[in-house]
Design a protein around this motif. Structure first.
Motif, PDB file in Angstrom:
ATOM      1  N   ASP A  28       0.798  -1.216   0.000  1.00  0.00           N
ATOM      2  CA  ASP A  28       0.000   0.000   0.000  1.00  0.00           C
ATOM      3  C   ASP A  28       0.840   1.280   0.000  1.00  0.00           C
ATOM      4  O   ASP A  28       0.314   2.370  -0.179  1.00  0.00           O
ATOM      5  CB  ASP A  28      -0.915   0.018   1.218  1.00  0.00           C
ATOM      6  N   GLN A  30       2.841   4.373  -1.066  1.00  0.00           N
ATOM      7  CA  GLN A  30       2.815   5.192  -2.268  1.00  0.00           C
ATOM      8  C   GLN A  30       4.218   5.623  -2.668  1.00  0.00           C
ATOM      9  O   GLN A  30       5.008   6.045  -1.827  1.00  0.00           O
ATOM     10  CB  GLN A  30       1.973   6.454  -2.036  1.00  0.00           C
ATOM     11  N   HIS A  38       2.461   5.560  -7.796  1.00  0.00           N
ATOM     12  CA  HIS A  38       2.165   4.136  -7.869  1.00  0.00           C
ATOM     13  C   HIS A  38       2.354   3.572  -6.474  1.00  0.00           C
ATOM     14  O   HIS A  38       3.102   4.118  -5.675  1.00  0.00           O
ATOM     15  CB  HIS A  38       3.131   3.395  -8.806  1.00  0.00           C
ATOM     16  N   THR A  39       1.698   2.455  -6.207  1.00  0.00           N
ATOM     17  CA  THR A  39       1.969   1.754  -4.958  1.00  0.00           C
ATOM     18  C   THR A  39       3.081   0.737  -5.225  1.00  0.00           C
ATOM     19  O   THR A  39       3.352   0.373  -6.374  1.00  0.00           O
ATOM     20  CB  THR A  39       0.726   1.010  -4.438  1.00  0.00           C
ATOM     21  N   GLU A  42       1.703  -2.167  -7.143  1.00  0.00           N
ATOM     22  CA  GLU A  42       1.526  -1.918  -8.575  1.00  0.00           C
ATOM     23  C   GLU A  42       2.841  -2.068  -9.335  1.00  0.00           C
ATOM     24  O   GLU A  42       2.880  -2.643 -10.426  1.00  0.00           O
ATOM     25  CB  GLU A  42       0.957  -0.522  -8.816  1.00  0.00           C
ATOM     26  N   VAL A  43       3.916  -1.565  -8.754  1.00  0.00           N
ATOM     27  CA  VAL A  43       5.222  -1.672  -9.413  1.00  0.00           C
ATOM     28  C   VAL A  43       5.645  -3.131  -9.504  1.00  0.00           C
ATOM     29  O   VAL A  43       6.064  -3.609 -10.561  1.00  0.00           O
ATOM     30  CB  VAL A  43       6.290  -0.837  -8.688  1.00  0.00           C
ATOM     31  N   GLU A  45       3.801  -5.805  -9.435  1.00  0.00           N
ATOM     32  CA  GLU A  45       2.914  -6.517 -10.350  1.00  0.00           C
ATOM     33  C   GLU A  45       3.260  -6.178 -11.803  1.00  0.00           C
ATOM     34  O   GLU A  45       3.267  -7.055 -12.668  1.00  0.00           O
ATOM     35  CB  GLU A  45       1.464  -6.143 -10.067  1.00  0.00           C
ATOM     36  N   GLY A  46       3.577  -4.915 -12.055  1.00  0.00           N
ATOM     37  CA  GLY A  46       3.890  -4.477 -13.415  1.00  0.00           C
ATOM     38  C   GLY A  46       5.143  -5.112 -13.985  1.00  0.00           C
ATOM     39  O   GLY A  46       5.257  -5.296 -15.199  1.00  0.00           O
ATOM     40  N   SER A  68       6.735   3.345 -13.908  1.00  0.00           N
ATOM     41  CA  SER A  68       6.384   3.647 -15.300  1.00  0.00           C
ATOM     42  C   SER A  68       7.030   4.952 -15.753  1.00  0.00           C
ATOM     43  O   SER A  68       7.726   5.622 -14.997  1.00  0.00           O
ATOM     44  CB  SER A  68       4.865   3.760 -15.429  1.00  0.00           C
TER      45      SER A  68
END
Length: 95
Positions: A28, A30, A38-39, A42-43, A45-46, A68
């Protein structure tokens, strides 16, 4: 590096730490970027990270490398590259 407290949270983890454990602990958190955020989850997972991190620096390098293009200020900008031929730009200066 991460000025919103995420760096301290990374530092305070027990290593070695898998990517899944990192996502569970810090998913979670940030990561504030130039144009958004991004969390950590998210990074990870990406980039489909399945790594085991041995130290906090490994986590930092993975996160910095995995954000990103929202993390980039001016895309394609470099104050070190010469102006391409055929493009009007400043006169060259020799130091």
């Amino acid at each position: 590096m991460f000025r919103n407290g995420t760096d301290e949270r990374i530092e305070n983890q027990t290593y070695p730490l898998t990517a899944d454990e990192l996502a569970a602990e810090l998913g979670d958190a940030q990561l504030d970027l130039t144009h958004g955020s991004h969390t950590v989850a998210e990074v990870l997972e990406g980039i489909r990270c399945e790594e085991t991190f041995q130290r906090p620096e490994d986590v930092r390098f993975t996160l910095v490398g995995g954000v990103s293009e929202d993390a980039v200020g001016r895309k394609g900008y470099s104050d070190r590259d010469p102006t391409p031929m055929g493009v009007d730009g400043p006169d060259a200066v020799s130091f």
